[in-house]
Design a protein around this motif. Structure first.
Motif, PDB file in Angstrom:
ATOM      1  N   MET A 137      -4.616  35.454  40.268  1.00  0.00           N
ATOM      2  CA  MET A 137      -5.909  34.908  39.531  1.00  0.00           C
ATOM      3  C   MET A 137      -6.802  33.852  41.085  1.00  0.00           C
ATOM      4  N   PHE A 138      -5.777  32.256  40.123  1.00  0.00           N
ATOM      5  CA  PHE A 138      -5.682  31.434  41.384  1.00  0.00           C
ATOM      6  C   PHE A 138      -6.257  31.990  42.939  1.00  0.00           C
ATOM      7  N   VAL A 139      -5.259  32.546  43.452  1.00  0.00           N
ATOM      8  CA  VAL A 139      -5.868  32.991  45.048  1.00  0.00           C
ATOM      9  C   VAL A 139      -7.325  33.561  45.119  1.00  0.00           C
ATOM     10  N   THR A 185      -9.212  38.353  21.268  1.00  0.00           N
ATOM     11  CA  THR A 185      -8.219  37.567  19.619  1.00  0.00           C
ATOM     12  C   THR A 185      -8.092  36.431  20.282  1.00  0.00           C
ATOM     13  N   ASN A 186      -8.633  35.078  19.218  1.00  0.00           N
ATOM     14  CA  ASN A 186      -8.170  33.661  19.631  1.00  0.00           C
ATOM     15  C   ASN A 186      -7.783  33.535  18.575  1.00  0.00           C
ATOM     16  N   ARG A 187      -6.897  31.833  18.361  1.00  0.00           N
ATOM     17  CA  ARG A 187      -6.451  31.320  17.422  1.00  0.00           C
ATOM     18  C   ARG A 187      -7.345  30.984  16.432  1.00  0.00           C
ATOM     19  N   THR A 188      -8.583  31.007  16.995  1.00  0.00           N
ATOM     20  CA  THR A 188      -9.899  30.280  16.443  1.00  0.00           C
ATOM     21  C   THR A 188     -10.767  31.555  16.044  1.00  0.00           C
ATOM     22  N   PRO A 189     -11.038  32.312  15.009  1.00  0.00           N
ATOM     23  CA  PRO A 189     -11.491  33.885  15.240  1.00  0.00           C
ATOM     24  C   PRO A 189     -12.706  33.542  15.522  1.00  0.00           C
ATOM     25  N   GLY A 205      -8.227  33.956  23.833  1.00  0.00           N
ATOM     26  CA  GLY A 205      -8.524  33.021  24.377  1.00  0.00           C
ATOM     27  C   GLY A 205      -9.567  33.541  23.955  1.00  0.00           C
ATOM     28  N   ALA A 206     -10.700  32.636  24.009  1.00  0.00           N
ATOM     29  CA  ALA A 206     -12.293  32.545  24.273  1.00  0.00           C
ATOM     30  C   ALA A 206     -12.325  31.411  24.939  1.00  0.00           C
ATOM     31  N   GLY A 207     -12.367  30.393  25.343  1.00  0.00           N
ATOM     32  CA  GLY A 207     -12.545  29.191  26.723  1.00  0.00           C
ATOM     33  C   GLY A 207     -13.121  29.896  27.632  1.00  0.00           C
ATOM     34  N   GLY A 208     -13.654  29.328  28.788  1.00  0.00           N
ATOM     35  CA  GLY A 208     -13.800  29.396  29.688  1.00  0.00           C
ATOM     36  C   GLY A 208     -13.253  30.313  30.518  1.00  0.00           C
ATOM     37  N   ALA A 209     -11.934  30.747  31.032  1.00  0.00           N
ATOM     38  CA  ALA A 209     -11.014  31.719  31.616  1.00  0.00           C
ATOM     39  C   ALA A 209     -11.590  33.068  30.548  1.00  0.00           C
ATOM     40  N   ALA A 210     -11.382  32.711  29.357  1.00  0.00           N
ATOM     41  CA  ALA A 210     -11.195  34.160  27.854  1.00  0.00           C
ATOM     42  C   ALA A 210     -13.237  34.818  28.383  1.00  0.00           C
ATOM     43  N   ASP A 251      -0.994  37.151  32.989  1.00  0.00           N
ATOM     44  CA  ASP A 251      -1.204  36.150  32.434  1.00  0.00           C
ATOM     45  C   ASP A 251      -1.600  35.106  33.243  1.00  0.00           C
ATOM     46  N   LEU A 252      -3.162  34.897  32.831  1.00  0.00           N
ATOM     47  CA  LEU A 252      -3.478  33.542  33.592  1.00  0.00           C
ATOM     48  C   LEU A 252      -3.334  32.464  34.229  1.00  0.00           C
ATOM     49  N   VAL A 253      -2.155  31.769  33.526  1.00  0.00           N
ATOM     50  CA  VAL A 253      -1.451  30.506  33.622  1.00  0.00           C
ATOM     51  C   VAL A 253      -0.675  30.537  35.006  1.00  0.00           C
ATOM     52  N   TYR A 254      -0.651  30.167  35.824  1.00  0.00           N
ATOM     53  CA  TYR A 254      -0.250  30.059  36.783  1.00  0.00           C
ATOM     54  C   TYR A 254       0.842  28.847  36.954  1.00  0.00           C
ATOM     55  N   THR A 255       0.982  28.128  36.655  1.00  0.00           N
ATOM     56  CA  THR A 255       2.416  27.274  36.375  1.00  0.00           C
ATOM     57  C   THR A 255       3.500  26.795  35.465  1.00  0.00           C
ATOM     58  N   PRO A 296       0.948  37.699  38.348  1.00  0.00           N
ATOM     59  CA  PRO A 296       0.975  36.490  37.634  1.00  0.00           C
ATOM     60  C   PRO A 296      -0.755  35.745  37.834  1.00  0.00           C
ATOM     61  N   GLY A 297      -0.590  34.794  37.259  1.00  0.00           N
ATOM     62  CA  GLY A 297      -1.902  33.976  37.222  1.00  0.00           C
ATOM     63  C   GLY A 297      -2.115  33.300  38.696  1.00  0.00           C
ATOM     64  N   LEU A 298      -0.741  33.479  39.345  1.00  0.00           N
ATOM     65  CA  LEU A 298      -1.208  33.426  41.247  1.00  0.00           C
ATOM     66  C   LEU A 298      -2.555  33.777  41.521  1.00  0.00           C
ATOM     67  N   ASN A 303      -3.498  37.186  29.127  1.00  0.00           N
ATOM     68  CA  ASN A 303      -3.369  35.966  28.038  1.00  0.00           C
ATOM     69  C   ASN A 303      -4.716  34.865  29.082  1.00  0.00           C
ATOM     70  N   ALA A 304      -5.439  34.287  28.470  1.00  0.00           N
ATOM     71  CA  ALA A 304      -6.578  32.927  28.645  1.00  0.00           C
ATOM     72  C   ALA A 304      -6.325  31.829  27.865  1.00  0.00           C
ATOM     73  N   THR A 305      -5.112  31.055  27.872  1.00  0.00           N
ATOM     74  CA  THR A 305      -4.683  30.449  26.697  1.00  0.00           C
ATOM     75  C   THR A 305      -3.793  29.453  28.023  1.00  0.00           C
ATOM     76  N   PRO A 306      -3.434  28.026  27.444  1.00  0.00           N
ATOM     77  CA  PRO A 306      -2.684  27.503  28.200  1.00  0.00           C
ATOM     78  C   PRO A 306      -1.196  27.927  28.104  1.00  0.00           C
ATOM     79  N   LEU A 307      -1.261  28.464  26.780  1.00  0.00           N
ATOM     80  CA  LEU A 307       0.315  29.343  26.059  1.00  0.00           C
ATOM     81  C   LEU A 307       1.916  29.667  27.719  1.00  0.00           C
ATOM     82  N   GLY A 308       2.449  28.651  27.306  1.00  0.00           N
ATOM     83  CA  GLY A 308       3.416  28.788  28.673  1.00  0.00           C
ATOM     84  C   GLY A 308       3.070  28.210  29.733  1.00  0.00           C
ATOM     85  N   MET A 309       1.979  27.074  30.253  1.00  0.00           N
ATOM     86  CA  MET A 309       1.715  26.442  31.255  1.00  0.00           C
ATOM     87  C   MET A 309       2.717  24.784  31.655  1.00  0.00           C
ATOM     88  N   ASN A 310       2.660  24.819  32.521  1.00  0.00           N
ATOM     89  CA  ASN A 310       3.917  23.674  32.534  1.00  0.00           C
ATOM     90  C   ASN A 310       4.954  23.500  31.670  1.00  0.00           C
TER      91      ASN A 310
HETATM   92  P1  NAP Z   1     -10.199  26.476  27.068  1.00  0.00           P
HETATM   93  O1  NAP Z   1     -11.790  26.457  27.286  1.00  0.00           O
HETATM   94  O2  NAP Z   1      -9.670  25.304  27.352  1.00  0.00           O
HETATM   95  O3  NAP Z   1      -9.631  27.617  26.274  1.00  0.00           O
HETATM   96  C1  NAP Z   1      -8.425  27.714  25.785  1.00  0.00           C
HETATM   97  C2  NAP Z   1      -8.423  28.788  24.927  1.00  0.00           C
HETATM   98  O4  NAP Z   1      -6.894  29.061  24.737  1.00  0.00           O
HETATM   99  C3  NAP Z   1      -9.391  28.570  24.092  1.00  0.00           C
HETATM  100  O5  NAP Z   1      -9.572  29.398  23.203  1.00  0.00           O
HETATM  101  C4  NAP Z   1      -8.476  27.968  22.970  1.00  0.00           C
HETATM  102  O6  NAP Z   1      -8.282  28.441  21.470  1.00  0.00           O
HETATM  103  C5  NAP Z   1      -7.151  28.820  23.381  1.00  0.00           C
HETATM  104  N1  NAP Z   1      -5.929  28.194  22.966  1.00  0.00           N
HETATM  105  C6  NAP Z   1      -4.983  26.853  23.163  1.00  0.00           C
HETATM  106  N2  NAP Z   1      -4.017  26.016  22.242  1.00  0.00           N
HETATM  107  C7  NAP Z   1      -3.890  27.047  21.826  1.00  0.00           C
HETATM  108  C8  NAP Z   1      -2.373  27.751  21.363  1.00  0.00           C
HETATM  109  N3  NAP Z   1      -1.684  26.599  21.298  1.00  0.00           N
HETATM  110  N4  NAP Z   1      -2.783  29.035  20.377  1.00  0.00           N
HETATM  111  C9  NAP Z   1      -3.231  29.419  20.971  1.00  0.00           C
HETATM  112  N5  NAP Z   1      -4.337  29.222  21.460  1.00  0.00           N
HETATM  113  C10 NAP Z   1      -4.913  28.081  22.375  1.00  0.00           C
HETATM  114  O7  NAP Z   1      -9.284  26.787  28.746  1.00  0.00           O
HETATM  115  P2  NAP Z   1     -10.007  27.931  29.949  1.00  0.00           P
HETATM  116  O8  NAP Z   1     -10.596  26.608  31.177  1.00  0.00           O
HETATM  117  O9  NAP Z   1     -10.427  29.133  29.755  1.00  0.00           O
HETATM  118  O10 NAP Z   1      -7.578  28.018  30.658  1.00  0.00           O
HETATM  119  C11 NAP Z   1      -7.079  28.862  29.997  1.00  0.00           C
HETATM  120  C12 NAP Z   1      -6.424  28.758  30.884  1.00  0.00           C
HETATM  121  O11 NAP Z   1      -6.391  29.797  31.692  1.00  0.00           O
HETATM  122  C13 NAP Z   1      -5.910  27.954  31.497  1.00  0.00           C
HETATM  123  O12 NAP Z   1      -4.817  26.985  31.001  1.00  0.00           O
HETATM  124  C14 NAP Z   1      -5.222  28.130  32.729  1.00  0.00           C
HETATM  125  O13 NAP Z   1      -3.761  28.003  32.566  1.00  0.00           O
HETATM  126  C15 NAP Z   1      -5.924  29.346  32.687  1.00  0.00           C
HETATM  127  N6  NAP Z   1      -6.133  29.429  33.896  1.00  0.00           N
HETATM  128  C16 NAP Z   1      -5.852  30.369  34.869  1.00  0.00           C
HETATM  129  C17 NAP Z   1      -6.740  29.881  36.485  1.00  0.00           C
HETATM  130  C18 NAP Z   1      -6.140  30.400  37.148  1.00  0.00           C
HETATM  131  O14 NAP Z   1      -7.083  30.609  38.844  1.00  0.00           O
HETATM  132  N7  NAP Z   1      -5.033  31.007  37.795  1.00  0.00           N
HETATM  133  C19 NAP Z   1      -8.089  29.691  36.047  1.00  0.00           C
HETATM  134  C20 NAP Z   1      -8.932  28.873  35.303  1.00  0.00           C
HETATM  135  C21 NAP Z   1      -7.654  28.772  34.066  1.00  0.00           C
HETATM  136  P3  NAP Z   1      -8.964  27.608  20.521  1.00  0.00           P
HETATM  137  O15 NAP Z   1     -10.134  28.425  20.484  1.00  0.00           O
HETATM  138  O16 NAP Z   1      -8.976  28.277  18.615  1.00  0.00           O
HETATM  139  O17 NAP Z   1      -9.148  26.034  21.102  1.00  0.00           O
END
Ligand code: NAP
Length: 561
Positions: A477-479, A390-394, A368-373, A450-454, A473-475, A424-431
């Motif tokens: 990180m959350f805590v 690594t990320n879906r969008t290189p 992943g390359a979003g905020g959490a990543a 896995d940063l996903v916690y639900t 578990p993502g829990l 794992n810093a993507t939402p895959l696996g969430m809810n």
């Molecule tokens: P974000 O900024 O939206 O980034 C999402 C990342 O996931 C992007 O790199 C995106 O790739 C990738 N992605 C999204 N959908 C995908 C798919 N279907 N297949 C492959 N890659 C996919 O989100 P974020 O804030 O970084 O959060 C990511 C996840 O981290 C959250 O969903 C949450 O579960 C977890 N998180 C957990 C905590 C915690 O306290 N445990 C805190 C923050 C976040 P692209 O660049 O290609 O769009």
């Protein structure tokens, strides 16, 4: 005999508890069963007589309850359908029911402004001579024209003036609280905003001058949109203790209804006896949020999607990692009134890892390359780990790797590489999403975080466990990110064990509810007529009432999350 004497005593505000629990029931027996279970801990109740098919026939049973419970203060409400209730009768029939309520021992009746204005003056005066009157006004669309409405209300004498509006933005709560502050010196006021965005007024209204506020019996039994259950108001928000010096914190985002932060942070405040309350701040835009921050005022915020980046611009300053990452998840209001930003997502990721290993030179892959990543990559680089992305969008991963001096990896190359940790810093696996970001052959690692916690256990985690890998578990990180926020805000060590306990309990509850929801859907599917119905809605409509009610309840619960 209780209630028989028309010489009512005017209800004194200091005698009333802060919480009035609104109870419904299609039959008096249902309502009274709920009332019996509540009255010991909650002696202030509202009976919604308009939910009965025949309110007038209910009085013998209601009178019996009131005689058995002299400790209870009970409001009778028979709101007309045109004013948002369920009573279809005329204003005269409504008055007859409220008079019967007075004669049966209810201490208070609620009558809408619209009905009261239609009554002959001597009829209204007669009602007031027999029972305490809450004169109420409801706006189911917005929070507007409060002064104009109240000017009309004041033309009628009442024991309490209740003004209930709908919050369409966060600032509506401020408008309501300013209105309460203005008038509570001269009148007995009750005021709040309905809707999910009205939570601030439901919790803080009592310190702005609302004599009391309303709660539902339990989640799913709300009598008004956004109503919070009595146990949540008592146990999570500790409404009995909210006062002028209570510091206000909250989680701001859009949406926030699903957030477990209020459960976790309020538990932490309670544990450490911090005089503070933490609310869900559902902000549709940042401007609305910042206006509330100044006017309430709010002492600190957890920032969640989609404002983590946008909020940085609004801060007076932030720490070095927040600047590098370009995202802030924690805001604190300094003594100077200015807003300062931190990124505790970094601690949320680094701390659970450091509790298990020294990070220096460890090979760590971030997916992943979003905020959490970004928080993971910059935070781990600062600990001298060898970080891969690594990320879906290189392109996004390449850019992040460049900025943080990490290494970009193509997904195709993963089976050939090995790591100490994969995050794992993507939402895959969430809810409801049952996907995994990686395949089994790509999990060449000792640890999977896995940063996903639900849900509490994702497909990725199951796969890693089956392979004999260590799973974080993502829990955690959350805590940990929440613990760091608590420390920044209060200067005290966070009660991490307590925070982890309440969050995992809440997650377990969600899992149970989700399983129940799945079973209910299966139950519906099994009961489906042989010829498939055209739409899910039709299937539900075709089910027996019991199943439909259960599904509706579950759906409501999911919506609240
Ligand atoms: P974000 O900024 O939206 O980034 C999402 C990342 O996931 C992007 O790199 C995106 O790739 C990738 N992605 C999204 N959908 C995908 C798919 N279907 N297949 C492959 N890659 C996919 O989100 P974020 O804030 O970084 O959060 C990511 C996840 O981290 C959250 O969903 C949450 O579960 C977890 N998180 C957990 C905590 C915690 O306290 N445990 C805190 C923050 C976040 P692209 O660049 O290609 O769009």
């Amino acid at each position: 005999m209780r209630g028989a004497a028309p010489t009512y005593s005017r209800i004194q505000r200091f005698r009333l508890p802060r919480l009035c629990v609104a109870i419904t029931g299609s039959e008096p027996a249902d309502l009274l069963q709920r009332a019996e279970s509540l009255v010991r801990d909650n002696p202030f109740l509202e009976f919604r007589l308009d939910y009965f098919s025949q309110p007038a026939a209910a009085f013998p049973k209601l009178r019996h309850f009131l005689e058995l419970h002299p400790e209870a203060t009970v409001v009778a409400t028979c709101r007309r359908a045109v004013n948002g209730g369920k009573f279809k009768g005329s204003i005269q029939s409504q008055l007859d029911i409220l008079l019967k309520a007075a004669a049966s021992g209810f201490q208070l009746v609620d009558i809408e402004l619209q009905s009261a204005q239609e009554l002959k003056t001597d009829h209204y005066t007669d009602l007031r001579n027999r029972v305490g009157v809450i004169l109420s006004f409801h706006d189911f669309k917005a929070t507007r024209k409060l002064e104009e409405t109240f000017a009309g209300m004041r033309e009628l004498p009442a024991d309490f003036y209740k003004v209930v509006t709908t919050a369409t933005n966060l600032y509506d709560n401020v408008t309501m609280m300013k209105f309460l502050q203005t008038h509570s010196g001269g009148h007995e006021m009750v005021g709040l905003c309905m809707g999910e965005q009205g939570i601030i007024s439901r919790v803080l209204g009592v310190r702005a001058g609302s004599v009391f506020t309303f709660a539902s019996v339990a989640p799913g039994e709300e009598t008004a949109p956004g109503q919070v259950s009595v146990s949540e108001l008592r146990d999570t928000y500790r409404i009995e203790m909210v006062e002028a010096s209570t510091q206000v914190y909250g989680v701001a985002g859009d949406p926030v209804a699903h957030s477990l932060s209020p459960v976790m942070m309020n538990a932490a405040f309670r544990r450490e006896t911090v005089n503070a309350v933490y609310l869900g701040l559902h902000a549709k835009n940042l401007k609305d949020l910042l206006a509330c921050v100044n006017d309430i005022p709010i002492r600190g915020m957890s920032i969640t999607m989609p404002y983590k980046e946008e909020v940085v611009e609004a801060l007076s300053n932030s720490d070095a990692l927040t600047k590098q990452i370009g995202a802030c998840n924690t805001v604190v209001r300094g003594q100077d009134g200015k807003l300062y930003g931190f990124n505790t997502d970094v601690a949320g990721i680094v701390t659970p890892l450091e509790q298990r290993m020294a990070l220096d030179s460890k090979r760590i892959l971030v997916v992943g390359a979003g905020g959490a990543a970004r928080a993971a990559v910059f935070g781990l680089k600062a600990r001298n780990a060898e970080v891969f992305v690594t990320n879906r969008t290189p392109e996004t991963a390449q850019s992040l790797a460049r900025q943080a001096k990490a290494k970009y990896v193509k997904r195709n190359d993963l089976p050939k590489l090995s790591f100490d940790v994969i995050i794992n810093a993507t939402p895959l696996g969430m809810n409801g999403n049952r996907q995994s970001p990686l395949d089994e052959k790509e999990l060449n690692t000792s640890y999977v975080f896995d940063l996903v916690y639900t849900p509490a256990e994702t497909k990725l985690m199951k796969m890693a466990k089956a392979k004999g890998l260590h799973v974080i578990p993502g829990l955690e990180m959350f805590v940990q990110q929440g613990a760091r926020q608590f420390e920044i805000w209060t200067g005290k060590p966070a009660p991490v064990a307590e925070m982890a306990y309440v969050v995992s309990k809440a997650l377990d509850l969600r899992t149970t509810e989700n399983v129940a929801e799945r079973h209910e859907s299966e139950e519906i599917a099994e009961e489906k007529p042989e010829k498939p119905a055209k739409s899910a809605r039709k299937v539900v409509a075709a089910r027996p009432k019991r199943v439909v009610a259960k599904v509706a309840k579950s759906a409501k619960k999911s919506a609240r999350r």
